[in-house]
Design a protein around this motif. Structure first.
Motif, PDB file in Angstrom:
ATOM      1  N   ALA A 390       0.833  -1.210   0.000  1.00  0.00           N
ATOM      2  CA  ALA A 390       0.000   0.000   0.000  1.00  0.00           C
ATOM      3  C   ALA A 390       0.865   1.257   0.000  1.00  0.00           C
ATOM      4  O   ALA A 390       1.930   1.303   0.609  1.00  0.00           O
ATOM      5  N   GLU A 391       0.403   2.280  -0.726  1.00  0.00           N
ATOM      6  CA  GLU A 391       1.024   3.605  -0.704  1.00  0.00           C
ATOM      7  C   GLU A 391       0.254   4.467   0.290  1.00  0.00           C
ATOM      8  O   GLU A 391      -0.884   4.857   0.030  1.00  0.00           O
ATOM      9  N   ILE A 392       0.865   4.723   1.425  1.00  0.00           N
ATOM     10  CA  ILE A 392       0.174   5.432   2.506  1.00  0.00           C
ATOM     11  C   ILE A 392       0.888   6.754   2.770  1.00  0.00           C
ATOM     12  O   ILE A 392       1.953   6.787   3.408  1.00  0.00           O
ATOM     13  N   PRO A 393       0.353   7.851   2.277  1.00  0.00           N
ATOM     14  CA  PRO A 393       1.015   9.144   2.501  1.00  0.00           C
ATOM     15  C   PRO A 393       0.799   9.655   3.924  1.00  0.00           C
ATOM     16  O   PRO A 393      -0.187   9.311   4.581  1.00  0.00           O
ATOM     17  N   ILE A 394       1.736  10.450   4.397  1.00  0.00           N
ATOM     18  CA  ILE A 394       1.594  11.119   5.695  1.00  0.00           C
ATOM     19  C   ILE A 394       1.138  12.547   5.432  1.00  0.00           C
ATOM     20  O   ILE A 394       1.755  13.272   4.650  1.00  0.00           O
ATOM     21  N   LYS A 395       0.056  12.931   6.090  1.00  0.00           N
ATOM     22  CA  LYS A 395      -0.516  14.254   5.873  1.00  0.00           C
ATOM     23  C   LYS A 395      -0.563  15.050   7.167  1.00  0.00           C
ATOM     24  O   LYS A 395      -0.744  14.503   8.252  1.00  0.00           O
ATOM     25  N   MET A 396      -0.400  16.363   7.014  1.00  0.00           N
ATOM     26  CA  MET A 396      -0.602  17.311   8.114  1.00  0.00           C
ATOM     27  C   MET A 396      -1.318  18.523   7.553  1.00  0.00           C
ATOM     28  O   MET A 396      -0.874  19.096   6.562  1.00  0.00           O
ATOM     29  N   GLY A 397      -2.429  18.883   8.196  1.00  0.00           N
ATOM     30  CA  GLY A 397      -3.178  20.027   7.714  1.00  0.00           C
ATOM     31  C   GLY A 397      -3.699  19.847   6.296  1.00  0.00           C
ATOM     32  O   GLY A 397      -3.828  20.821   5.546  1.00  0.00           O
ATOM     33  N   GLY A 398      -3.974  18.591   5.922  1.00  0.00           N
ATOM     34  CA  GLY A 398      -4.485  18.324   4.582  1.00  0.00           C
ATOM     35  C   GLY A 398      -3.421  18.265   3.506  1.00  0.00           C
ATOM     36  O   GLY A 398      -3.732  18.036   2.336  1.00  0.00           O
ATOM     37  N   LYS A 399      -2.157  18.467   3.867  1.00  0.00           N
ATOM     38  CA  LYS A 399      -1.063  18.446   2.896  1.00  0.00           C
ATOM     39  C   LYS A 399      -0.203  17.202   3.105  1.00  0.00           C
ATOM     40  O   LYS A 399       0.062  16.801   4.247  1.00  0.00           O
ATOM     41  N   VAL A 400       0.238  16.625   1.997  1.00  0.00           N
ATOM     42  CA  VAL A 400       1.117  15.463   2.063  1.00  0.00           C
ATOM     43  C   VAL A 400       2.525  15.918   2.424  1.00  0.00           C
ATOM     44  O   VAL A 400       3.067  16.838   1.804  1.00  0.00           O
ATOM     45  N   ILE A 401       3.097  15.280   3.446  1.00  0.00           N
ATOM     46  CA  ILE A 401       4.455  15.603   3.875  1.00  0.00           C
ATOM     47  C   ILE A 401       5.439  14.770   3.063  1.00  0.00           C
ATOM     48  O   ILE A 401       5.326  13.538   3.018  1.00  0.00           O
ATOM     49  N   PRO A 402       6.409  15.401   2.409  1.00  0.00           N
ATOM     50  CA  PRO A 402       7.383  14.633   1.626  1.00  0.00           C
ATOM     51  C   PRO A 402       8.154  13.651   2.503  1.00  0.00           C
ATOM     52  O   PRO A 402       8.428  13.933   3.681  1.00  0.00           O
ATOM     53  N   ASP A 403       8.507  12.509   1.923  1.00  0.00           N
ATOM     54  CA  ASP A 403       9.269  11.509   2.674  1.00  0.00           C
ATOM     55  C   ASP A 403      10.613  12.059   3.140  1.00  0.00           C
ATOM     56  O   ASP A 403      11.145  11.629   4.155  1.00  0.00           O
ATOM     57  N   ARG A 404      11.155  13.013   2.379  1.00  0.00           N
ATOM     58  CA  ARG A 404      12.429  13.621   2.792  1.00  0.00           C
ATOM     59  C   ARG A 404      12.321  14.266   4.168  1.00  0.00           C
ATOM     60  O   ARG A 404      13.219  14.162   4.995  1.00  0.00           O
ATOM     61  N   VAL A 405      11.187  14.921   4.410  1.00  0.00           N
ATOM     62  CA  VAL A 405      10.974  15.567   5.707  1.00  0.00           C
ATOM     63  C   VAL A 405      10.813  14.523   6.804  1.00  0.00           C
ATOM     64  O   VAL A 405      11.369  14.650   7.901  1.00  0.00           O
ATOM     65  N   VAL A 406      10.052  13.466   6.515  1.00  0.00           N
ATOM     66  CA  VAL A 406       9.844  12.392   7.498  1.00  0.00           C
ATOM     67  C   VAL A 406      11.169  11.724   7.849  1.00  0.00           C
ATOM     68  O   VAL A 406      11.461  11.467   9.027  1.00  0.00           O
ATOM     69  N   HIS A 407      11.983  11.457   6.836  1.00  0.00           N
ATOM     70  CA  HIS A 407      13.288  10.849   7.087  1.00  0.00           C
ATOM     71  C   HIS A 407      14.178  11.777   7.913  1.00  0.00           C
ATOM     72  O   HIS A 407      14.941  11.325   8.777  1.00  0.00           O
ATOM     73  N   ALA A 408      14.081  13.079   7.645  1.00  0.00           N
ATOM     74  CA  ALA A 408      14.875  14.049   8.402  1.00  0.00           C
ATOM     75  C   ALA A 408      14.465  14.054   9.874  1.00  0.00           C
ATOM     76  O   ALA A 408      15.308  14.182  10.767  1.00  0.00           O
ATOM     77  N   VAL A 409      13.163  13.908  10.124  1.00  0.00           N
ATOM     78  CA  VAL A 409      12.676  13.872  11.508  1.00  0.00           C
ATOM     79  C   VAL A 409      13.197  12.634  12.233  1.00  0.00           C
ATOM     80  O   VAL A 409      13.641  12.715  13.383  1.00  0.00           O
ATOM     81  N   TRP A 410      13.174  11.480  11.550  1.00  0.00           N
ATOM     82  CA  TRP A 410      13.716  10.265  12.162  1.00  0.00           C
ATOM     83  C   TRP A 410      15.205  10.408  12.415  1.00  0.00           C
ATOM     84  O   TRP A 410      15.721   9.963  13.446  1.00  0.00           O
ATOM     85  N   GLY A 411      15.905  11.023  11.472  1.00  0.00           N
ATOM     86  CA  GLY A 411      17.337  11.254  11.669  1.00  0.00           C
ATOM     87  C   GLY A 411      17.600  12.169  12.843  1.00  0.00           C
ATOM     88  O   GLY A 411      18.504  11.920  13.650  1.00  0.00           O
ATOM     89  N   PHE A 412      16.797  13.234  12.951  1.00  0.00           N
ATOM     90  CA  PHE A 412      16.941  14.161  14.070  1.00  0.00           C
ATOM     91  C   PHE A 412      16.721  13.441  15.395  1.00  0.00           C
ATOM     92  O   PHE A 412      17.479  13.616  16.352  1.00  0.00           O
ATOM     93  N   PHE A 413      15.670  12.624  15.444  1.00  0.00           N
ATOM     94  CA  PHE A 413      15.336  11.914  16.679  1.00  0.00           C
ATOM     95  C   PHE A 413      16.473  10.977  17.099  1.00  0.00           C
ATOM     96  O   PHE A 413      16.863  10.936  18.268  1.00  0.00           O
ATOM     97  N   SER A 414      17.025  10.246  16.152  1.00  0.00           N
ATOM     98  CA  SER A 414      18.095   9.297  16.483  1.00  0.00           C
ATOM     99  C   SER A 414      19.352  10.015  16.946  1.00  0.00           C
ATOM    100  O   SER A 414      20.008   9.593  17.909  1.00  0.00           O
ATOM    101  N   VAL A 415      19.688  11.108  16.281  1.00  0.00           N
ATOM    102  CA  VAL A 415      20.868  11.879  16.689  1.00  0.00           C
ATOM    103  C   VAL A 415      20.642  12.514  18.055  1.00  0.00           C
ATOM    104  O   VAL A 415      21.541  12.551  18.900  1.00  0.00           O
TER     105      VAL A 415
END
Length: 495
Positions: A390-415
């Motif tokens: 399945a292709e499941i997009p992540i949305k905030m405020g009705g807008k699709v969040i690019p995977d680049r941003v999601v990956h950056a958040v995971w990277g930030f959290f791990s660091v």
């Protein structure tokens, strides 16, 4: 001309623009040291000389850095922006410590003066000082002024000024602005964006000062508390913090002020421009933040009433809401010793500081938007276990969040977690116990201020090495980790 001379000349030209900007910023910062001089003249209780000397040292250093490079005309690149921001926060902290170090009251070592300065500028609010009620007004005002300048970021102020001096500001804005999405601007031009932020910041500060004054504080305390609250800093003019006033009305004024500081200033600007306060609730991050505050306050109130800590429900609600906001927004004000509250409440409140407030606010922590994205990503991964294709997009405020941003958040959290663990282990090695070490790192990397254990009231008694580690922790938290760590990577320095 030899190859080494050519390379050296190119490097000198490249770094000349950074030196020029730092010189300009130091000269601008030196002017802020004249404000405590005026306060010292008004109250006549000393330490005016320390700020005059600090002014001339900072001005002379900035002038010495600027003069040789004043004719350099080159637009700042992305690397320049990161380098200027990191160097400036470090240099600024050192020069901000000069008046504290030179003052006779308080009598501070260079380490303690630097710690206090870093804590002020990063809006952490952790202090190594005691006897605040007896300190000169100039010293007290300098501490909260550092908060106020660091709250919105003196770099953003410089962005509004530097374009008029021939220095581009967009790269500084990208490096300084907190949050996972840094390229959005409130207005088409970056200079106008910075001006809009600061006009809003000054106006809201004045509003908060009027709130505190109307609630019953002195004019000096009203201005100081407003500076600390809007910057979600936490420095106070009294050892008992806002508990000195023993006034529910002043607590309510602080609650309103901390809420203002914890919500994105971009959202404040949007509400002001549209004249529609409902925009706060329509924004998913602000709405989530408010719901979290209400939920945490309800839990805290129930525990306080059930344990008999407070018997009057309205009193328990105010105390709970105040402390939830103070620690959760990484402000660090106190009206009571919450560290002795029953059950899990002290650790519950401290852990809440890891979330912090909204991106684009003056708060510390990881920011609410990152936790929303982490939760949505976790939910998506669970759904993929059931529907692998399945292709499941992540949305905030009705807008699709690019995977680049999601990956950056995971990277930030791990660091973030890795850096926290390393500093926690270093503090343990200095002889501090587990609770003190954990809470000290949490209180500084989240820019909260007060911790638990031996650092519940102040950090005067911890070892010198621990203070320097916590200075780095505060800078990492204020610059959101990546901004500081990126300049330590080999790739940053490659041409």
């Amino acid at each position: 001309m030899s190859l080494s001379a050519i390379v050296r000349g190119r490097l000198n030209y490249y770094y000349a623009v950074v030196q020029r900007v730092l010189g300009l910023l130091l000269m601008i910062f030196s002017v802020s040291m004249l404000a405590p001089v005026v306060v010292a003249l008004i109250y006549g209780d000393g330490e005016m000389e320390a700020f005059i000397i600090g002014f001339f040292i900072t001005l002379a250093t900035g002038l010495a850095a600027w003069l040789p490079t004043r004719h350099v005309q080159r637009e700042l690149k992305i690397r320049d922006g990161f380098l200027v921001v990191v160097l400036f926060w470090m240099v600024l902290s050192l020069f901000g410590a000069i008046p504290l170090w030179l003052a006779t009251r308080p009598d501070m070592s260079f380490t303690d003066a630097t710690f206090e300065s870093v804590s002020g500028l990063t809006t952490t609010g952790a202090t190594v000082l005691t006897g605040l009620d007896t300190l000169p007004h100039a010293i007290l005002f300098w501490r909260v002024l550092l908060h106020w300048m660091g709250g919105m970021g003196i770099i953003v102020l410089a962005v509004a000024v530097l374009p008029m001096l021939g220095v581009g500001g967009m790269q500084l804005y990208r490096a300084e602005t907190p949050g996972p999405i840094k390229d959005s601007k409130l207005t088409p031009r970056i200079r106008e964006t910075a001006k809009a932020l600061w006009y809003l910041y000054v106006s809201l500060t004045a509003f908060c000062a009027l709130l505190f004054w109307a609630a019953g504080t002195t004019p000096f305390d009203a201005i100081s508390d407003a500076f600390s609250a809007i910057a979600t800093g936490g420095f106070s003019n009294h050892d008992l913090s806002l508990g000195y006033h023993d006034s529910p009305v002043i607590e309510l004024a602080a609650i309103v002020s901390m809420l203002i500081g914890a919500i994105s200033f971009g959202m404040h600007f949007s509400v002001w421009r549209s004249a529609n306060p409902l925009n706060y609730w329509r924004d998913s991050e602000t709405r989530t933040f408010l719901i979290m505050v209400v939920a945490a306050t309800a839990v805290t109130t129930i525990v306080l009433l059930a344990s008999g800590t407070y018997v009057d429900a309205p009193d328990a609600v105010i105390k709970a809401l105040f402390q939830v906001l103070s620690i959760g927004t990484t402000t660090g004000f106190t009206t009571t010793d919450y560290t002795i509250w029953p059950s899990f409440l002290p650790m519950f409140l401290l852990l809440g500081s890891f979330i912090g407030g909204c991106a684009g606010s003056t708060t510390g922590g990881m920011k609410v938007v990152r936790f929303i994205l982490l939760a949505k990503q976790g939910t998506r991964e669970i759904s993929r276990l059931v529907h692998p294709n399945a292709e499941i997009p992540i949305k905030m405020g009705g807008k699709v969040i690019p995977d680049r941003v999601v990956h950056a958040v995971w990277g930030f959290f791990s660091v973030y977690v890795t850096v926290f663990a390393v500093m926690f282990l270093i503090l343990l090695s200095t002889g501090l116990n587990e609770l003190t070490s954990f809470s000290a790192v949490a209180a500084t990397i989240n820019n909260v201020g007060p911790g638990l254990g031996a650092v519940a009231s102040n950090m005067a008694g911890i070892p010198k090495l621990a203070k320097w580690v916590l200075c780095m922790s505060m800078l990492l938290g204020r610059l959101e980790v990546f901004t500081l760590l990126v300049i330590l990577t080999p790739a940053f320095w490659r041409r």
